[in-house]
Design a protein around this motif. Structure first.
Motif, PDB file in Angstrom:
ATOM      1  N   MET A 135     -13.169  14.760   1.531  1.00 56.29           N
ATOM      2  CA  MET A 135     -13.877  14.347   2.734  1.00 56.29           C
ATOM      3  C   MET A 135     -15.298  13.959   2.326  1.00 56.29           C
ATOM      4  O   MET A 135     -16.278  14.668   2.589  1.00 56.29           O
ATOM      5  N   ALA A 136     -15.403  12.805   1.664  1.00 55.76           N
ATOM      6  CA  ALA A 136     -16.657  12.367   1.046  1.00 55.76           C
ATOM      7  C   ALA A 136     -17.766  12.229   2.088  1.00 55.76           C
ATOM      8  O   ALA A 136     -17.519  11.831   3.229  1.00 55.76           O
ATOM      9  N   ARG A 137     -18.998  12.541   1.654  1.00 48.98           N
ATOM     10  CA  ARG A 137     -20.145  12.490   2.551  1.00 48.98           C
ATOM     11  C   ARG A 137     -21.187  11.533   2.000  1.00 48.98           C
ATOM     12  O   ARG A 137     -21.423  11.445   0.804  1.00 48.98           O
ATOM     13  N   HIS A 138     -21.840  10.808   2.888  1.00 48.76           N
ATOM     14  CA  HIS A 138     -22.759   9.727   2.580  1.00 48.76           C
ATOM     15  C   HIS A 138     -24.171  10.290   2.426  1.00 48.76           C
ATOM     16  O   HIS A 138     -24.679  10.966   3.322  1.00 48.76           O
ATOM     17  N   HIS A 139     -24.843  10.009   1.293  1.00 49.03           N
ATOM     18  CA  HIS A 139     -26.150  10.592   1.027  1.00 49.03           C
ATOM     19  C   HIS A 139     -27.167  10.273   2.116  1.00 49.03           C
ATOM     20  O   HIS A 139     -27.860  11.172   2.628  1.00 49.03           O
ATOM     21  N   ALA A 140     -27.306   8.998   2.474  1.00 53.26           N
ATOM     22  CA  ALA A 140     -28.335   8.619   3.453  1.00 53.26           C
ATOM     23  C   ALA A 140     -28.083   9.275   4.805  1.00 53.26           C
ATOM     24  O   ALA A 140     -29.025   9.684   5.496  1.00 53.26           O
ATOM     25  N   THR A 141     -26.812   9.401   5.195  1.00 53.58           N
ATOM     26  CA  THR A 141     -26.476  10.037   6.466  1.00 53.58           C
ATOM     27  C   THR A 141     -26.818  11.519   6.442  1.00 53.58           C
ATOM     28  O   THR A 141     -27.406  12.065   7.388  1.00 53.58           O
ATOM     29  N   LEU A 142     -26.463  12.206   5.341  1.00 54.58           N
ATOM     30  CA  LEU A 142     -26.780  13.625   5.223  1.00 54.58           C
ATOM     31  C   LEU A 142     -28.279  13.862   5.170  1.00 54.58           C
ATOM     32  O   LEU A 142     -28.793  14.797   5.805  1.00 54.58           O
ATOM     33  N   ASP A 143     -28.996  13.025   4.440  1.00 56.47           N
ATOM     34  CA  ASP A 143     -30.443  13.170   4.328  1.00 56.47           C
ATOM     35  C   ASP A 143     -31.093  13.084   5.704  1.00 56.47           C
ATOM     36  O   ASP A 143     -31.934  13.921   6.062  1.00 56.47           O
TER      37      ASP A 143
END
Length: 231
Positions: A124-132
């Motif tokens: 369930m990969a997570r997007h760096h910019a979204t998490l940041d």
């Protein structure tokens, strides 16, 4: 070629794979991600994250083979495949599909409608910019204080969310997540940030301070590297 491999987005890692592309199938092999600690060697290369674009006017059904040349000759079981139309919005569980040896070999069919792009991952990969943006938002709209404690190898901010006051003499608990990006512990970090910033103040903060470091390895999130750093 009736399709295009897409790797230019946060978390994609197939740009490092050895790729053999044919009209009706896509064969890819991982390079090793070997880390050595205390004399113990471990290969972290077990995850994939890539997109398939179908620029044609007919639906595409593509056989995808990772770290194998054929579906036959080895044993395996159906595995959890995650897909997305927009990686910045996250991935969802597609189904138990294809075949895997539960480590590096995967075989499945990639189905993409005409004119669309679908992204595929075995996590369930997570997007760096979204998490940041999400974790900075928790700090902005709650009692947390955000502070930067360093920079990653590629210069991205390393930061923590502080709940309480480290000078108040109370015990401090430090929680880290996001060391191995394909793993799902950042979901737990979001749940903690939501709870610790809620009203009324959680009782635990009457007895201790909490420092939450949500993304220890931001470079890994950008490059889809499962090891401990960008190297």
């Amino acid at each position: 070629m009736t399709y295009r491999l897409v790797t230019a987005y946060d978390g994609a890692n197939a740009d490092r794979f050895h790729v053999e592309a044919e009209d009706d199938r896509l064969i890819m092999h991982y390079p090793p991600e070997t880390c050595v600690a205390s004399g113990i060697s471990h290969d972290y290369a077990w995850s994939f994250n890539f997109g398939v674009e179908n620029p044609g006017d007919a639906p595409l059904e593509l056989d995808v083979l990772l770290n194998c040349e054929s579906e036959t000759g080895w044993s395996g079981q159906p595995f959890a495949l995650y897909t997305s139309r927009d990686p910045s919005l996250g991935f969802r569980l597609e189904d138990e599909v294809g075949k895997s040896d539960a480590y590096t070999r995967y075989v499945f069919k990639a189905r993409v409608l005409a004119g669309q792009t679908v992204y595929f991952s075995n996590t369930m990969a997570r997007h760096h910019a979204t998490l940041d943006a999400a974790f900075r938002g928790y700090a902005e709209h709650s009692r947390a204080r955000i502070f930067e404690y360093g920079r990653s190898i590629e210069g991205r901010p390393l930061y923590a969310l502080e709940y309480g006051d480290l000078a108040n003499g109370k015990p401090t608990v430090v929680i880290t997540t996001g060391v191995h990006p394909p793993e799902g512990d950042t979901f737990a970090a979001e749940a903690l940030a939501d709870h610790l910033g809620s009203e009324p103040q959680p009782q635990c903060l009457e007895r201790l301070n909490v420092v939450l470091i949500p993304m220890v390895n931001p470079d890994g999130f950008v490059h889809g590297i499962n090891g401990s750093n960008v190297n």
